[in-house]
Motif scaffolding. Sequence first.
Motif, PDB file in Angstrom:
ATOM      1  N   GLU A  87       0.854  -1.195   0.000  1.00  0.00           N
ATOM      2  CA  GLU A  87       0.000   0.000   0.000  1.00  0.00           C
ATOM      3  C   GLU A  87       0.888   1.243   0.000  1.00  0.00           C
ATOM      4  N   GLN A  88       1.157   1.783  -1.182  1.00  0.00           N
ATOM      5  CA  GLN A  88       2.078   2.901  -1.328  1.00  0.00           C
ATOM      6  C   GLN A  88       1.417   4.028  -2.125  1.00  0.00           C
ATOM      7  N   PRO A  89       1.745   5.297  -1.812  1.00  0.00           N
ATOM      8  CA  PRO A  89       1.230   6.416  -2.611  1.00  0.00           C
ATOM      9  C   PRO A  89       1.881   6.436  -3.984  1.00  0.00           C
ATOM     10  N   LEU A  90       1.266   7.140  -4.922  1.00  0.00           N
ATOM     11  CA  LEU A  90       1.804   7.196  -6.283  1.00  0.00           C
ATOM     12  C   LEU A  90       3.236   7.738  -6.310  1.00  0.00           C
ATOM     13  N   GLU A  91       3.556   8.656  -5.415  1.00  0.00           N
ATOM     14  CA  GLU A  91       4.898   9.246  -5.426  1.00  0.00           C
ATOM     15  C   GLU A  91       5.980   8.204  -5.173  1.00  0.00           C
ATOM     16  N   TRP A  92       5.628   7.153  -4.446  1.00  0.00           N
ATOM     17  CA  TRP A  92       6.604   6.127  -4.090  1.00  0.00           C
ATOM     18  C   TRP A  92       7.199   5.464  -5.330  1.00  0.00           C
ATOM     19  N   ASN A  94       8.157   6.671  -8.000  1.00  0.00           N
ATOM     20  CA  ASN A  94       9.235   7.477  -8.590  1.00  0.00           C
ATOM     21  C   ASN A  94      10.451   7.581  -7.684  1.00  0.00           C
ATOM     22  N   THR A  95      10.383   6.959  -6.500  1.00  0.00           N
ATOM     23  CA  THR A  95      11.540   6.964  -5.604  1.00  0.00           C
ATOM     24  C   THR A  95      12.502   5.852  -5.992  1.00  0.00           C
ATOM     25  N   GLU A  97      13.642   3.562  -4.050  1.00  0.00           N
ATOM     26  CA  GLU A  97      13.170   2.311  -3.462  1.00  0.00           C
ATOM     27  C   GLU A  97      12.005   1.745  -4.258  1.00  0.00           C
ATOM     28  N   GLY A  98      11.104   2.609  -4.668  1.00  0.00           N
ATOM     29  CA  GLY A  98       9.973   2.146  -5.462  1.00  0.00           C
ATOM     30  C   GLY A  98      10.418   1.538  -6.779  1.00  0.00           C
ATOM     31  N   LYS A  99      11.343   2.173  -7.455  1.00  0.00           N
ATOM     32  CA  LYS A  99      11.849   1.652  -8.724  1.00  0.00           C
ATOM     33  C   LYS A  99      12.598   0.337  -8.523  1.00  0.00           C
ATOM     34  N   ARG A 100      13.341   0.254  -7.417  1.00  0.00           N
ATOM     35  CA  ARG A 100      14.095  -0.971  -7.137  1.00  0.00           C
ATOM     36  C   ARG A 100      13.139  -2.146  -6.950  1.00  0.00           C
ATOM     37  N   ILE A 101      12.104  -1.946  -6.157  1.00  0.00           N
ATOM     38  CA  ILE A 101      11.165  -3.032  -5.895  1.00  0.00           C
ATOM     39  C   ILE A 101      10.371  -3.389  -7.146  1.00  0.00           C
ATOM     40  N   MET A 102       9.991  -2.396  -7.928  1.00  0.00           N
ATOM     41  CA  MET A 102       9.256  -2.704  -9.155  1.00  0.00           C
ATOM     42  C   MET A 102      10.131  -3.469 -10.146  1.00  0.00           C
ATOM     43  N   ARG A 156      -0.397   1.119 -11.179  1.00  0.00           N
ATOM     44  CA  ARG A 156      -0.078   2.339 -10.438  1.00  0.00           C
ATOM     45  C   ARG A 156       1.305   2.867 -10.816  1.00  0.00           C
ATOM     46  N   ALA A 157       2.236   1.928 -11.049  1.00  0.00           N
ATOM     47  CA  ALA A 157       3.575   2.341 -11.462  1.00  0.00           C
ATOM     48  C   ALA A 157       3.528   3.036 -12.819  1.00  0.00           C
ATOM     49  N   PHE A 158       2.733   2.510 -13.736  1.00  0.00           N
ATOM     50  CA  PHE A 158       2.603   3.150 -15.046  1.00  0.00           C
ATOM     51  C   PHE A 158       1.925   4.507 -14.916  1.00  0.00           C
ATOM     52  N   LYS A 159       0.922   4.590 -14.071  1.00  0.00           N
ATOM     53  CA  LYS A 159       0.231   5.856 -13.840  1.00  0.00           C
ATOM     54  C   LYS A 159       1.204   6.909 -13.309  1.00  0.00           C
ATOM     55  N   ALA A 160       2.099   6.488 -12.418  1.00  0.00           N
ATOM     56  CA  ALA A 160       3.018   7.428 -11.768  1.00  0.00           C
ATOM     57  C   ALA A 160       4.200   7.804 -12.649  1.00  0.00           C
ATOM     58  N   THR A 161       4.681   6.846 -13.452  1.00  0.00           N
ATOM     59  CA  THR A 161       5.938   7.075 -14.169  1.00  0.00           C
ATOM     60  C   THR A 161       5.800   7.129 -15.685  1.00  0.00           C
ATOM     61  N   GLY A 162       4.755   6.519 -16.219  1.00  0.00           N
ATOM     62  CA  GLY A 162       4.624   6.440 -17.670  1.00  0.00           C
ATOM     63  C   GLY A 162       5.554   5.431 -18.302  1.00  0.00           C
ATOM     64  N   GLY A 163       6.203   4.595 -17.475  1.00  0.00           N
ATOM     65  CA  GLY A 163       7.146   3.612 -18.011  1.00  0.00           C
ATOM     66  C   GLY A 163       6.428   2.491 -18.736  1.00  0.00           C
ATOM     67  N   ASN A 164       6.710   2.323 -20.018  1.00  0.00           N
ATOM     68  CA  ASN A 164       5.996   1.343 -20.825  1.00  0.00           C
ATOM     69  C   ASN A 164       6.251  -0.101 -20.398  1.00  0.00           C
ATOM     70  N   ARG A 165       7.382  -0.361 -19.758  1.00  0.00           N
ATOM     71  CA  ARG A 165       7.644  -1.731 -19.315  1.00  0.00           C
ATOM     72  C   ARG A 165       6.644  -2.153 -18.256  1.00  0.00           C
ATOM     73  N   TYR A 166       6.175  -1.180 -17.458  1.00  0.00           N
ATOM     74  CA  TYR A 166       5.141  -1.485 -16.470  1.00  0.00           C
ATOM     75  C   TYR A 166       3.819  -1.812 -17.165  1.00  0.00           C
ATOM     76  N   ARG A 167       3.520  -1.048 -18.192  1.00  0.00           N
ATOM     77  CA  ARG A 167       2.270  -1.290 -18.922  1.00  0.00           C
ATOM     78  C   ARG A 167       2.302  -2.659 -19.608  1.00  0.00           C
ATOM     79  N   THR A 168       3.431  -2.995 -20.214  1.00  0.00           N
ATOM     80  CA  THR A 168       3.557  -4.283 -20.886  1.00  0.00           C
ATOM     81  C   THR A 168       3.387  -5.434 -19.910  1.00  0.00           C
ATOM     82  N   ALA A 169       4.021  -5.332 -18.746  1.00  0.00           N
ATOM     83  CA  ALA A 169       3.904  -6.383 -17.731  1.00  0.00           C
ATOM     84  C   ALA A 169       2.484  -6.451 -17.187  1.00  0.00           C
ATOM     85  N   PHE A 170       1.848  -5.298 -17.010  1.00  0.00           N
ATOM     86  CA  PHE A 170       0.450  -5.268 -16.579  1.00  0.00           C
ATOM     87  C   PHE A 170      -0.428  -6.014 -17.568  1.00  0.00           C
ATOM     88  N   GLU A 171      -0.249  -5.738 -18.840  1.00  0.00           N
ATOM     89  CA  GLU A 171      -1.090  -6.368 -19.872  1.00  0.00           C
ATOM     90  C   GLU A 171      -0.904  -7.879 -19.890  1.00  0.00           C
TER      91      GLU A 171
END
Length: 402
Positions: A87-92, A94-95, A97-102, A156-171
Amino acid sequence: MFKQSALALALMACAALTHTNAAASAKPSNESGAVAQQQTNDWAAYLASSQQLQQQDQAVLEAELKVLGQKSPSRPAPTKEFGFDTEQPLEWFNTAEGKRIMDIILSFQTPSGGWSKRTDMAAHPRLRGQAFGVEDDYIPTFDNGATSTQVTLLARAFKATGGNRYRTAFERGLQLILSAQYPNGGWPQSFPLVGGYHDHITYNDALMHDLMVVLHSVAKGKNEFDFVTPAQRQAAQASLERALECVLKSQVMNNGVLTVWGAQHDAKTLQPAKARAYEMAALTSSESVWMLDFLMTLDNPSPAIINAVHSAAAWYETTKITGKTWVRGAATLTDKQDAPPMWARFYELGTNKPIFGDRDDSIHYEVGKVSKERREGYAWYTNSPNAVLKRYAKWAKKYPRA
């Protein structure tokens, strides 16, 4: 031969029998026979998809092991959940730590598109030649929030960062959820199928609930899911509708009275089914709470859903235990006049009597008859229905029983 072959044969035999019966029916056979044939085709396609994805997962790992010269995969670190607060806010996102865990989450996505439970996704990325999870029957799985949690985090990661790799993995994760749904609308505990009780339609640990929440969110296309395509929204809505049909059909009728659900239901008959030795085919108060809660979130519920909610709430009222408390491990209940209502976890089909199981497959009507190990290691009573019944009281005013 892949592990789900026993289920495959049973399901195909069931579908073939349905087709034979339909063809022999006194009704016009063209329409009923076509429906039965479609059911046969749907199950065949489903089982073929499971086998293909299982082989795909195995092939990737075997190729890695061959390059490394290893005979068997190493194991990632185990953990109770995923090793971090999900349970993390959207800002997380882009940190650092957030990028490392994702990054770690991306590394543990199976080739089939899912994730495993009890696997530490905060330590370090998956290594080549390493299993995608700590337990073979749960690679990947929907149990204990696995896959549904990661799919939501990726959105949420894609929403926060726009990183397409998150979107691809989500799909890919969303597609696995859609592919794993049985033709009758339920979900097994793990997919690709692994056999045994894992192939039952699973309400246990909120599995059906969690997947339906994801699909409901995708279908709405709001908040962190506002990027999904119209086609994905449509597919999610269709999947959700099939799931709701399964929920309504599997709600147990006890002596003509509609009640709640089991922890697991047979994938063929939709009847409550046994899982582990101490998890009997029974009505369950704990898991049914999640489904009751979800049904009350639906806008413009159908008359059938309204009836299902009222019926489940009435069952809770009938089966509640008042003036008692229970401490895990205790052999008896304790009197306490002002204690909130509580419920046994399992109730006997047909009688609504509380029942308790043990590792030797024995069933008892008193928790004190269960071994000390199982009394201490399992939650035989719960207060969780109280919160959802408070919400029901408000919901019922808006949607009175017909």
